[in-house]
Scaffold this motif. Structure first.
Motif, mmCIF file in Angstrom:
data_model
loop_
_atom_site.group_PDB
_atom_site.id
_atom_site.type_symbol
_atom_site.label_atom_id
_atom_site.label_comp_id
_atom_site.label_asym_id
_atom_site.label_seq_id
_atom_site.Cartn_x
_atom_site.Cartn_y
_atom_site.Cartn_z
ATOM 1 N N UNK A 21 -3.022 2.512 -0.480
ATOM 2 C CA UNK A 21 -2.170 2.570 -1.668
ATOM 3 C C UNK A 21 -0.721 2.797 -1.268
ATOM 4 N N UNK A 22 0.164 2.051 -1.927
ATOM 5 C CA UNK A 22 1.597 2.207 -1.703
ATOM 6 C C UNK A 22 2.279 2.332 -3.056
ATOM 7 N N UNK A 23 2.994 3.422 -3.248
ATOM 8 C CA UNK A 23 3.778 3.605 -4.462
ATOM 9 C C UNK A 23 5.207 3.195 -4.122
ATOM 10 N N UNK A 24 5.725 2.251 -4.901
ATOM 11 C CA UNK A 24 7.066 1.723 -4.685
ATOM 12 C C UNK A 24 7.992 2.311 -5.749
ATOM 13 N N UNK A 25 9.108 2.892 -5.318
ATOM 14 C CA UNK A 25 10.027 3.507 -6.284
ATOM 15 C C UNK A 25 10.933 2.444 -6.919
ATOM 16 N N UNK A 26 11.728 2.827 -7.918
ATOM 17 C CA UNK A 26 12.570 1.841 -8.616
ATOM 18 C C UNK A 26 13.581 1.120 -7.712
ATOM 19 N N UNK A 27 13.903 1.691 -6.560
ATOM 20 C CA UNK A 27 14.829 1.051 -5.624
ATOM 21 C C UNK A 27 14.098 0.137 -4.634
ATOM 22 N N UNK A 28 12.779 0.015 -4.785
ATOM 23 C CA UNK A 28 12.009 -0.859 -3.911
ATOM 24 C C UNK A 28 11.560 -0.220 -2.611
ATOM 25 N N UNK A 29 11.690 1.096 -2.504
ATOM 26 C CA UNK A 29 11.269 1.809 -1.287
ATOM 27 C C UNK A 29 9.857 2.341 -1.458
ATOM 28 N N UNK A 30 9.145 2.462 -0.357
ATOM 29 C CA UNK A 30 7.821 3.073 -0.400
ATOM 30 C C UNK A 30 8.015 4.575 -0.576
ATOM 31 N N UNK A 31 7.518 5.078 -1.695
ATOM 32 C CA UNK A 31 7.664 6.498 -2.002
ATOM 33 C C UNK A 31 6.468 7.317 -1.559
ATOM 34 N N UNK A 32 5.312 6.674 -1.456
ATOM 35 C CA UNK A 32 4.093 7.351 -1.015
ATOM 36 C C UNK A 32 3.139 6.291 -0.484
ATOM 37 N N UNK A 33 2.366 6.679 0.509
ATOM 38 C CA UNK A 33 1.374 5.767 1.079
ATOM 39 C C UNK A 33 0.146 6.579 1.446
ATOM 40 N N UNK A 34 -1.030 5.979 1.248
ATOM 41 C CA UNK A 34 -2.256 6.667 1.630
ATOM 42 C C UNK A 34 -3.334 5.649 1.968
ATOM 43 N N UNK A 35 -4.266 6.093 2.798
ATOM 44 C CA UNK A 35 -5.439 5.291 3.155
ATOM 45 C C UNK A 35 -6.654 6.085 2.699
ATOM 46 N N UNK A 36 -7.583 5.401 2.061
ATOM 47 C CA UNK A 36 -8.795 6.062 1.599
ATOM 48 C C UNK A 36 -8.760 6.308 0.108
ATOM 49 N N UNK A 37 -9.786 6.984 -0.384
ATOM 50 C CA UNK A 37 -9.908 7.244 -1.814
ATOM 51 C C UNK A 37 -8.820 8.192 -2.286
ATOM 52 N N UNK A 38 -8.225 7.874 -3.418
ATOM 53 C CA UNK A 38 -7.257 8.739 -4.069
ATOM 54 C C UNK A 38 -7.655 8.851 -5.527
ATOM 55 N N UNK A 39 -7.632 10.042 -6.058
ATOM 56 C CA UNK A 39 -8.009 10.243 -7.456
ATOM 57 C C UNK A 39 -7.006 9.577 -8.389
ATOM 58 N N UNK A 40 -7.456 9.330 -9.607
ATOM 59 C CA UNK A 40 -6.570 8.760 -10.618
ATOM 60 C C UNK A 40 -5.381 9.658 -10.883
ATOM 61 N N UNK A 41 -5.610 10.960 -10.997
ATOM 62 C CA UNK A 41 -4.499 11.888 -11.261
ATOM 63 C C UNK A 41 -3.539 11.913 -10.073
#
Length: 109
Positions: free
Chosen positions: A75-95
């Protein structure tokens, strides 16, 4: 925005499918089905599972290589400026994903 790499053969990915579908109702989500088959196979899988999240088909794994994916789900969360704000491998909860998306939308402040 959430960019989520997954594969049909991945049991951990299947565990998060409902979460992704729900997230796609509230956030911009792009999933990437990597090494899962061609477009018709991926579409058939999504239909069978009752899923509607947007999916890019990465049959050869090229996009996964470009992004440096070492495992699925990723999973990669991209911020409004187009930068990767968070990254993870494996299961991540919905919250967990929702909090990361909320944080990125606020600019990480």
């Amino acid at each position: 925005m959430l960019v989520y790499f997954w594969a049909e053969w991945c049991p951990i990915c299947r565990a998060g499918e409902g979460t992704l579908d729900a997230l796609a109702q509230d956030y911009t989500v792009l999933t990437v089905a990597t090494q899962t088959g061609d477009a018709s196979a991926v579409a058939a899988y999504l239909r069978r599972q009752g899923l509607s999240f947007p999916t890019l088909v990465d049959q050869s794994g090229e996009w996964a290589r470009v992004w440096g994916i070492r495992g699925v789900p990723s999973s990669y969360v991209i911020d409004p400026q187009g930068r990767i704000g968070a990254a993870s491998i494996g299961y991540t909860t919905g919250i967990g994903l929702r909090l990361r998306l909320w944080w990125a939308a606020r600019g990480g402040r």
